[in-house]
Design an enzyme around this catalytic site. Sequence first.
Site: not given
Ligand code: NAD
Length: 434
Positions: A151, A153, A263
């Site tokens: 992703e 975004l 990130c």
């Molecule tokens: P986040 O911490 O905001 O959200 C993660 C969610 O996963 C939480 O709500 C948590 O409760 C849930 N979770 C954990 N274990 C779970 C399970 N077993 N079943 C269901 N839900 C579960 O994380 P994020 O910022 O959305 O990032 C997610 C991934 O995307 C990461 O690898 C990050 O590096 C990547 N990423 C993030 C962004 C960004 O801008 N935040 C952009 C690109 C990629």
Amino acid sequence: MNLTVIGTGYVGLVTGTCFSEMGNKVYCVDVDENKINNLKNGIIPIYEPHLATMVIDNQIKNNLFFTTDLREALNDSNIIFIAVGTPQSEDGTVNLDFVFTVAKQIAENISRDSLVVIKSTVPVGTGFKIKKILDENKINNVNVSIASNPEFLKEGVAIEDCMRPDRVVIGTEDTKSAEILKELYGPFVSNHDRFIFMDIKSAEMTKYAANAMLATKISFMNEIANICEKTGANVQNVRLGIGSDKRIGYKFIYAGCGYGGSCFPKDVKGLINTSLEYDYTPRILSMVDEVNESQKMIIVEKIINKFGSNLSHLTFGVWGLAFKPQTDDVRCAPSITIISELLKKGAKIKAYDPKAIRTFKYEVDSENIEYVNSKYDVLDGADALILITEWKEFRSLDLDELSKRLKQKVIFDGRNIYSKRIEDEGFELYQIGC
Ligand code: NAD
């Protein structure tokens, strides 16, 4: 198409919502019951422009469902996205516990042939580890393929990025999975083809390389700013001078008080650790990280130069806590380092951010921070103003208001957004590299 998105955070909630906006039926699954209950009631756990309306609209249209029941979601989907967090461990490596736990949970609950798509940012080779977990733990006789779909975004413009992506990177080892994802993403890239197909390992690496490149540009420019400051050059002029070269471009060459967010810091460190695991010592990446860590201290150093190292008699007004404008995310934000250091030196803080006060309170807890509800209220009784996050509302200054309320007419501009002209009005302005 019917989809399940596991992990309803910044990425899962935004992408799940955008898929539902295109008419797909989407189940967003999370282990956080409170979050899911709130979402069912239209309460959005994060601030992201346009997100709330889209979530509510698509729930009403019965395109978007929130649940903690993974089995229920999997029973009605054949594309499953993993979008859980991959935070940094204490030792700097990428913590894959959430991703592997989810893989096992999918295997134990899946009841139909499906494609599992890894959207979380994961080190090269993780996709195949996930495939192994799925195959070894599945209880029903079903075919499960995997794909990597990193992703890209950006928080703050996440909906825009998701609805009109610059590119859709798809890593697969079989044509059927590639075709399924091409169909799913087709409506998002309908004006011209922006698909980039590759193998799974290269897709995983692409995400880290993209973030590492952007972080490198920022650290490079911060280093140039520091040299400018020593030599009397102005980094703002230098930025225009080099940005005009199409090979360099204007983006991501702003000097400032360091990058943060969930990130760049963790992905640069994650890539360093992956390299080390494969017996390669990355030199540029280590320096990118090191320069950024010291850059977060630049404002503190300037404050000490001005006021001395004992700040116990001083109060600082802070504008901006989020790691960047248009988000409430404060993960690894420079504000955490700067405010924590000032508190250690005895300072008192008055802080305002349009969206990130709630999230910042979780990160830094101190009775010496007072949070206020308007940008000018931070100035009352403050010895200086510190600009950390360049929200639009901070860009224009009411100098009369500042003069009336600040005890000393001193501004530390951590993002170089103010004009030197304010020095003509008797303000002392400290910036980065100019
Ligand atoms: P986040 O911490 O905001 O959200 C993660 C969610 O996963 C939480 O709500 C948590 O409760 C849930 N979770 C954990 N274990 C779970 C399970 N077993 N079943 C269901 N839900 C579960 O994380 P994020 O910022 O959305 O990032 C997610 C991934 O995307 C990461 O690898 C990050 O590096 C990547 N990423 C993030 C962004 C960004 O801008 N935040 C952009 C690109 C990629």
